[in-house]
Write an enzyme that holds these catalytic residues in place. Sequence first.
Site, PDB file in Angstrom:
ATOM      1  N   SER A  37       4.490   7.280  36.005  1.00 33.77           N
ATOM      2  CA  SER A  37       5.340   6.970  37.160  1.00 33.77           C
ATOM      3  C   SER A  37       6.361   8.079  37.381  1.00 33.77           C
ATOM      4  O   SER A  37       6.857   8.692  36.424  1.00 33.77           O
ATOM      5  CB  SER A  37       6.076   5.648  36.935  1.00 33.77           C
ATOM      6  OG  SER A  37       7.054   5.439  37.937  1.00 33.77           O
ATOM      7  N   TYR A  81      11.783   0.426  32.688  1.00 30.58           N
ATOM      8  CA  TYR A  81      10.435   0.749  33.176  1.00 30.58           C
ATOM      9  C   TYR A  81      10.182   2.251  33.116  1.00 30.58           C
ATOM     10  O   TYR A  81       9.185   2.723  32.547  1.00 30.58           O
ATOM     11  CB  TYR A  81      10.241   0.238  34.599  1.00 30.58           C
ATOM     12  CG  TYR A  81       8.993   0.773  35.254  1.00 30.58           C
ATOM     13  CD1 TYR A  81       7.734   0.338  34.835  1.00 30.58           C
ATOM     14  CD2 TYR A  81       9.055   1.724  36.262  1.00 30.58           C
ATOM     15  CE1 TYR A  81       6.569   0.830  35.415  1.00 30.58           C
ATOM     16  CE2 TYR A  81       7.905   2.231  36.846  1.00 30.58           C
ATOM     17  CZ  TYR A  81       6.666   1.785  36.416  1.00 30.58           C
ATOM     18  OH  TYR A  81       5.520   2.289  36.986  1.00 30.58           O
ATOM     19  N   LYS A  89       7.547   4.388  30.568  1.00 30.74           N
ATOM     20  CA  LYS A  89       6.482   5.292  31.004  1.00 30.74           C
ATOM     21  C   LYS A  89       6.626   6.664  30.353  1.00 30.74           C
ATOM     22  O   LYS A  89       5.631   7.289  29.958  1.00 30.74           O
ATOM     23  CB  LYS A  89       6.492   5.417  32.528  1.00 30.74           C
ATOM     24  CG  LYS A  89       5.961   4.198  33.257  1.00 30.74           C
ATOM     25  CD  LYS A  89       4.481   3.986  32.970  1.00 30.74           C
ATOM     26  CE  LYS A  89       3.879   2.896  33.829  1.00 30.74           C
ATOM     27  NZ  LYS A  89       2.423   2.722  33.594  1.00 30.74           N
TER      28      LYS A  89
END
Length: 320
Positions: free
Chosen positions: A117, A141, A145
């Site tokens: 991402s 998040y 990643k």
Amino acid sequence: MAWLVTGGAGYIGAHVVRAFQSEGIDVVVLDSLASGHSSFVPEGVPFVRGSILDRELVEKTLVDHAVTGVVHVAGFKYAGVSVQKPLHTYEQNVTGTAVLLEAMQASGIDKIVFSSSAAVYGTPDVDLVTEDTPKSPQSPYGESKLIGEWILRDQETATGLAHTSLRYFNVVGSGYDDVYDTSPHNLFPLVFDALLADETPRINGNDYPTPDGTCVRDYIHVADLALSHVAAAKRLEAGDRIEPVYNLGSGDGVSVGEIMRTVADVTEIAFTPVIAPRRPGDPARIVASGERAARDLDWKMRHSLAEMVSSAWDARRRAQ
């Protein structure tokens, strides 16, 4: 011989599965259906329902289907929610990736394409994000990643794992009438749901230093994204040496205001968006370069903004 797509029953994963099919490559899906839909998996594609955290199930799937490589799309992808659920986010995205790699190593599988991402960059103060832009994720998040990328790097050092990670921002559109974005947090579903409910979509802030005052972002078509995942897999399968990370970026971006105007044109539903306050931390512009991926992974923007909107709208309406 086949490739496993984790999260292959989700919006992005299902497009990756069909891109493999279009290349005549056998594919297997592993998905817990936490956010995916079994109806998104094409008929004839082996589907295993389960979590990547289940080491025994993952290893059995790899062996039973003679898997030679993995495209890892499964994960918890909601950046905002991850702030409230950091432990869940790390379990799904970090522990899950580690378990998957353990099962791959035990099964003798040494090739993986990781769906990463652009959240790894946080809010960089640059006109165009490149793979070398400093990483400063601002949510569990984004951090998860980036840690996933580190795990792949370290596993390469330890075992010779062949890998690459694909970073991208906002994925929109649809390549198939029966697959659409069902996320409760993404812009297109939020706008379409509002219109279908006879409500007015909203924009968070219109006083940014951009041409129309609204935020500028990278929006890429999901089918284009899927093609580059398969291109990466094919290069790894061929034993080619490719870069450890690639940005799948548009190079110029579009504003939220442009999207709203295009939605009104495509849907033929006239509306003036409600202007809501800015969201804290939203930068005026985040756009990535896709030059490296264009060189190595056949990356290109094959769809106009109108085509992105119309394909997404058509698929969403058919789901009514």
